[in-house]
Design a protein around this motif. Structure first.
Motif, PDB file in Angstrom:
ATOM      1  N   THR A  60      42.673  36.673  44.584  1.00 27.96           N
ATOM      2  CA  THR A  60      42.548  38.447  44.686  1.00 27.96           C
ATOM      3  C   THR A  60      44.220  38.847  44.362  1.00 27.96           C
ATOM      4  OG1 THR A  60      42.869  39.169  47.325  1.00 27.96           O
ATOM      5  CG2 THR A  60      40.616  38.701  46.147  1.00 27.96           C
ATOM      6  N   THR A  61      44.267  40.068  43.657  1.00 31.22           N
ATOM      7  CA  THR A  61      45.795  40.583  43.822  1.00 31.22           C
ATOM      8  C   THR A  61      45.499  42.298  44.542  1.00 31.22           C
ATOM      9  OG1 THR A  61      45.977  39.336  41.515  1.00 31.22           O
ATOM     10  CG2 THR A  61      47.421  41.277  41.952  1.00 31.22           C
ATOM     11  N   ARG A  62      46.482  42.192  44.849  1.00 27.72           N
ATOM     12  CA  ARG A  62      47.245  42.909  45.834  1.00 27.72           C
ATOM     13  C   ARG A  62      47.845  44.752  44.926  1.00 27.72           C
ATOM     14  NH1 ARG A  62      47.546  43.757  52.145  1.00 27.72           N
ATOM     15  NH2 ARG A  62      45.148  43.357  51.765  1.00 27.72           N
ATOM     16  N   TYR A  63      46.933  45.652  45.191  1.00 25.70           N
ATOM     17  CA  TYR A  63      47.620  47.048  44.242  1.00 25.70           C
ATOM     18  C   TYR A  63      47.900  47.678  45.541  1.00 25.70           C
ATOM     19  CZ  TYR A  63      46.101  44.140  40.053  1.00 25.70           C
ATOM     20  OH  TYR A  63      45.985  43.077  39.413  1.00 25.70           O
ATOM     21  N   HIS A 113      46.553  51.664  49.410  1.00 31.08           N
ATOM     22  CA  HIS A 113      46.452  49.420  48.501  1.00 31.08           C
ATOM     23  C   HIS A 113      45.019  48.963  48.581  1.00 31.08           C
ATOM     24  CE1 HIS A 113      46.632  48.350  53.168  1.00 31.08           C
ATOM     25  NE2 HIS A 113      45.455  47.187  52.933  1.00 31.08           N
ATOM     26  N   ASP A 158      42.211  45.790  46.979  1.00 33.26           N
ATOM     27  CA  ASP A 158      42.370  44.060  46.611  1.00 33.26           C
ATOM     28  C   ASP A 158      41.422  43.964  45.345  1.00 33.26           C
ATOM     29  OD1 ASP A 158      44.764  42.997  48.173  1.00 33.26           O
ATOM     30  OD2 ASP A 158      42.941  42.275  49.866  1.00 33.26           O
ATOM     31  N   GLU A 183      41.515  38.455  40.887  1.00 27.63           N
ATOM     32  CA  GLU A 183      41.968  37.780  39.569  1.00 27.63           C
ATOM     33  C   GLU A 183      42.435  37.891  38.823  1.00 27.63           C
ATOM     34  OE1 GLU A 183      44.925  34.238  40.686  1.00 27.63           O
ATOM     35  OE2 GLU A 183      45.736  35.072  42.210  1.00 27.63           O
ATOM     36  N   ALA A 208      51.401  39.578  48.052  1.00 30.18           N
ATOM     37  CA  ALA A 208      50.027  39.977  48.888  1.00 30.18           C
ATOM     38  C   ALA A 208      49.566  40.095  49.952  1.00 30.18           C
ATOM     39  CB  ALA A 208      49.619  38.127  49.082  1.00 30.18           C
TER      40      ALA A 208
END
Length: 256
Positions: free
Chosen positions: A5-8, A67, A69, A72, A102
């Motif tokens: 996953t990508t954290r935003y 935030h 997740d 990807e 992350a």
């Protein structure tokens, strides 16, 4: 197998008048509920946000971070701001979405928070539900003298809502000042590393008593030392309170 996953981080602003605060509630509409729904719809996957804090019913935010997740495999999330905004009511506006490391955490990584509280002294239809109408004359110098006493304390139990599940009532306040506005109003600015539930509104209510000569600066000190909520002033209306800034330790341009 665990998906990568990508954290935003997502930066947003909202008018809190119609919402029961930020945090999801079982039987009431909150900002977080609508944001999670919009993000889940936009990215076609369940999304759960974690906010930088919680605001109570009726409180506004001009700068709020959360935030979340995403897998990807979902790319170009940063470019979906307009799509997310199209799914949100006009009272909530997303400013930007951006990838972070992350382990970045919107709440626990925040090092300071700043609130503004607005008071107006003449009836103004454009400030209805945006500021507290207080017709009493206030002594600005006396209020600022009392506000400066906040720097000498760390335990603010007297300004905390009772029966809250907090580990400590200690906070470090770094800024607390009233400034006169050119249009018959006052702005109170307060910054701290953390805030207790209802803390800012209780502080403003007690300082207003100082401004009305009901309390002295020394009496304000004694109220803080008492650690007793019943000794402090009223909790002022939520409509005048705005979360305006969150500071993080990351030295990155995205904070500007």
């Amino acid at each position: 197998m665990t998906l990568s996953t990508t954290r935003y981080f997502i930066e947003l602003a909202y008018d809190g008048t119609s919402f029961h605060g930020w945090q999801i509630q079982p039987n009431a509409v909150s900002v977080q509920e609508l944001l999670d729904r919009a993000l889940s719809t936009c990215f076609r996957t369940p999304v759960q946000t974690t906010g930088c804090g919680r605001t109570d019913t009726g409180v506004h935010a001009t700068r709020f971070f959360a935030h979340f997740d995403l897998p990807e495999s979902i790319g170009r999330a940063e470019q979906q701001v307009h799509a997310v905004n199209a799914l949100l009511p006009y009272q909530i506006g997303v400013k930007r979405i951006f990838a972070v490391q992350a382990d970045a955490h919107a709440r626990f990584d925040a090092t300071s928070r700043t609130y503004h509280y607005f008071i107006h002294t003449r009836k103004d239809p454009f400030r209805h539900q945006r500021s507290w109408l207080l017709r009493d004359e206030l002594n600005l110098a006396a209020m600022n003298e009392a506000a400066s006493r906040l720097f000498h304390h760390t335990d603010f139990s007297c300004f905390s809502k009772s029966n809250t599940q907090t580990f400590t009532n200690n906070c470090r306040i770094s800024e607390a000042v009233f400034t006169a506005l050119p249009d018959n109003g006052l702005q109170f600015t307060i910054s701290a590393d953390r805030f207790l539930r209802n803390m800012v509104r209780a502080i403003v209510g007690t300082l207003a008593d100082v401004g009305r000569a009901k309390l002295s600066a020394d009496a304000f000190d004694q109220i803080i030392e008492s650690r007793n909520r019943s000794n402090a002033g009223q909790s002022v209306p939520a409509c005048g309170l705005y979360l305006v800034n969150i500071t993080y330790p990351y030295v990155n341009e995205w904070q500007q």
